[in-house]
Design a protein around this motif. Structure first.
Motif, short mmCIF file in Angstrom:
data_model
loop_
_atom_site.label_atom_id
_atom_site.label_comp_id
_atom_site.label_asym_id
_atom_site.label_seq_id
_atom_site.Cartn_x
_atom_site.Cartn_y
_atom_site.Cartn_z
N GLU A 77 0.83 -1.21 0.00
CA GLU A 77 0.00 0.00 0.00
C GLU A 77 0.87 1.27 0.00
N LEU A 78 2.01 1.21 0.68
CA LEU A 78 2.94 2.32 0.63
C LEU A 78 3.42 2.58 -0.79
N VAL A 79 3.79 1.51 -1.47
CA VAL A 79 4.24 1.63 -2.86
C VAL A 79 3.15 2.26 -3.71
N GLN A 80 1.94 1.75 -3.58
CA GLN A 80 0.82 2.27 -4.37
C GLN A 80 0.55 3.73 -4.07
N PHE A 81 0.59 4.08 -2.78
CA PHE A 81 0.35 5.47 -2.39
C PHE A 81 1.37 6.40 -3.06
N TYR A 82 2.65 6.04 -2.99
CA TYR A 82 3.67 6.93 -3.52
C TYR A 82 3.73 6.91 -5.04
N GLU A 83 3.39 5.79 -5.65
CA GLU A 83 3.30 5.79 -7.11
C GLU A 83 2.19 6.71 -7.58
N ASN A 84 1.08 6.74 -6.85
CA ASN A 84 -0.01 7.65 -7.20
C ASN A 84 0.38 9.11 -6.91
N LEU A 85 1.05 9.32 -5.77
CA LEU A 85 1.41 10.69 -5.38
C LEU A 85 2.40 11.31 -6.35
N VAL A 86 3.46 10.57 -6.65
CA VAL A 86 4.55 11.17 -7.42
C VAL A 86 4.11 11.56 -8.83
N HIS A 87 3.14 10.85 -9.39
CA HIS A 87 2.66 11.18 -10.72
C HIS A 87 1.87 12.48 -10.74
N SER A 88 1.49 12.97 -9.56
CA SER A 88 0.69 14.20 -9.48
C SER A 88 1.51 15.40 -9.03
N LEU A 89 2.81 15.23 -8.88
CA LEU A 89 3.66 16.30 -8.35
C LEU A 89 4.43 17.02 -9.45
N GLU A 90 4.54 18.32 -9.27
CA GLU A 90 5.37 19.13 -10.17
C GLU A 90 6.82 19.20 -9.70
N LEU A 91 7.04 18.86 -8.42
CA LEU A 91 8.35 18.98 -7.81
C LEU A 91 8.93 17.62 -7.47
N PRO A 92 10.25 17.51 -7.36
CA PRO A 92 10.88 16.26 -6.90
C PRO A 92 10.45 15.95 -5.47
N LEU A 93 10.54 14.66 -5.12
CA LEU A 93 10.04 14.17 -3.84
C LEU A 93 11.13 13.49 -3.03
N TYR A 94 11.18 13.83 -1.73
CA TYR A 94 11.97 13.10 -0.75
C TYR A 94 11.02 12.27 0.10
N LEU A 95 11.34 11.00 0.31
CA LEU A 95 10.59 10.15 1.23
C LEU A 95 11.06 10.43 2.65
N TYR A 96 10.14 10.36 3.58
CA TYR A 96 10.43 10.73 4.98
C TYR A 96 9.98 9.58 5.87
N ASN A 97 10.94 8.90 6.47
CA ASN A 97 10.64 7.76 7.35
C ASN A 97 10.56 8.24 8.79
N MET A 98 9.36 8.18 9.36
CA MET A 98 9.13 8.67 10.73
C MET A 98 8.20 7.69 11.43
N PRO A 99 8.66 6.45 11.68
CA PRO A 99 7.76 5.41 12.18
C PRO A 99 7.15 5.70 13.53
N ASN A 100 7.81 6.50 14.36
CA ASN A 100 7.25 6.82 15.66
C ASN A 100 5.94 7.59 15.53
N MET A 101 5.78 8.33 14.44
CA MET A 101 4.59 9.14 14.22
C MET A 101 3.59 8.48 13.26
N THR A 102 4.10 7.66 12.34
CA THR A 102 3.24 7.13 11.27
C THR A 102 2.86 5.66 11.43
N LYS A 103 3.50 4.97 12.37
CA LYS A 103 3.20 3.55 12.64
C LYS A 103 3.66 2.61 11.53
N VAL A 104 4.42 3.09 10.57
CA VAL A 104 4.92 2.23 9.50
C VAL A 104 6.29 2.73 9.09
N SER A 105 7.17 1.80 8.71
CA SER A 105 8.51 2.14 8.26
C SER A 105 8.70 1.63 6.84
N PHE A 106 9.39 2.41 6.02
CA PHE A 106 9.69 1.97 4.66
C PHE A 106 10.68 0.80 4.70
#
Length: 306
Positions: A117-146
């Motif tokens: 689901e992470l992969v799908q989310f970011y594949e959908n997100l990146v196709h809609s962005l005009e700017l380059p993207l940095y991934l941000y791993n913050m498992p303490n806040m998001t409950k999931v780690s890349f």
């Protein structure tokens, strides 16, 4: 961005007059302060910037004002993390129109996502962005780690250009570096400043370190010492970084003590107001006195107006 980003990129605090009013004078002072300290970029609307606590209107104002003040002197990275992909895209468009250089996204932080689901989310997100993207791993806040394999798959898209890890897990970070060892074009940053120098010596590109809001030159000097492999200099500067971490970030017993301490220290130095977005509150006079002593002990306190 035409060049790979490396060095110290402060996750800028958001100077406030109240929970929904930007302190523009404080923002100008803070940006000039970190530029003078030699930082290599600025990241707004991250954890240290209280991004999730700010209204969309205030986020928009912060993006535009930061871009105006920076005036392309440094790369500007903008956090677009949100529980809604639609809102992330909307904020990214504001960043693009304001002249930012890249956006930064942590995973949606309410429902727990699987790696697929992470992969799908970011594949959908990146196709809609005009700017380059940095991934941000913050498992303490998001409950999931890349997972390292997930990062590699998402990074197949040419518009995904870097990764910031705030897990504090050195073994995990090394596994990411190993999995991506053939990607010299991809940037790797660590959030926890206590491990920045070690990470750089092991191949990281720099740090997104909160303490660089207060003492930018300290973190820039430590980064360069680590990059040069100057172990004696690293040891000397690392001791100062640990002193910051063990004092300013550990006043009181709140989960937000690091942020409360940071804003209090910046207010003592005359850089911004000691105001946090609700539900958090600023330190009282007793705790502020502890911060003042910590700054004096660090020998960084400036006596002249800033």
């Amino acid at each position: 961005m035409n060049q790979k980003l490396q060095g110290i990129v402060p996750p800028l605090i958001t100077p406030l007059l109240d929970s929904d009013t930007l302190d523009i004078e404080g923002l100008e002072k803070l940006i000039e302060h970190v530029i003078k300290g030699g930082v290599h970029g600025i990241f707004i609307l991250g954890t240290t910037g209280e991004g999730p606590s700010l209204s969309f209107r205030l986020q928009t104002e912060l993006i535009r004002e930061s871009s105006r003040i920076l005036n392309k002197r440094l790369p500007l990275l903008v956090g677009i993390s949100h529980t809604s992909i639609v809102e992330s895209i909307r904020l990214s468009q504001v960043a693009y129109e304001a002249g930012a250089d890249a956006v930064v996204s942590a995973p949606p932080y309410y429902f727990t996502l699987s790696q697929s689901e992470l992969v799908q989310f970011y594949e959908n997100l990146v196709h809609s962005l005009e700017l380059p993207l940095y991934l941000y791993n913050m498992p303490n806040m998001t409950k999931v780690s890349f997972a390292p394999t997930t990062i590699r798959r998402i990074a197949d898209h040419p518009n995904v250009i870097g990764f910031k890890d705030s897990s504090g897990n050195g073994t995990y970070f090394q596994s990411v570096l190993h999995a991506m060892s053939d990607r010299d074009d991809f940037s790797f940053f660590v959030g926890p400043e206590e491990m920045m120098a070690e990470a750089v010596m092991m191949g990281a590109d720099g740090g997104v370190n909160g303490g660089a809001n207060i003492f930018p030159k300290l973190y820039v000097d430590l980064y360069h010492a680590a990059l040069e492999g100057n172990s004696n200099r690293v040891q000397q500067l690392q001791a100062k970084v640990m002193q910051v971490s063990s004092t300013i970030y550990n006043v009181g017993k709140n989960g937000s003590s690091f942020l409360m301490g940071m804003k209090c220290a910046l207010s003592v130095l005359g850089l911004c107001q000691n105001v946090l977005a609700q539900p958090y509150q600023n330190f009282d006079s007793e705790h502020s006195a502890v911060i003042l002593k910590a700054l004096n002990d660090l020998q960084f306190l400036k006596t002249e107006p800033m």
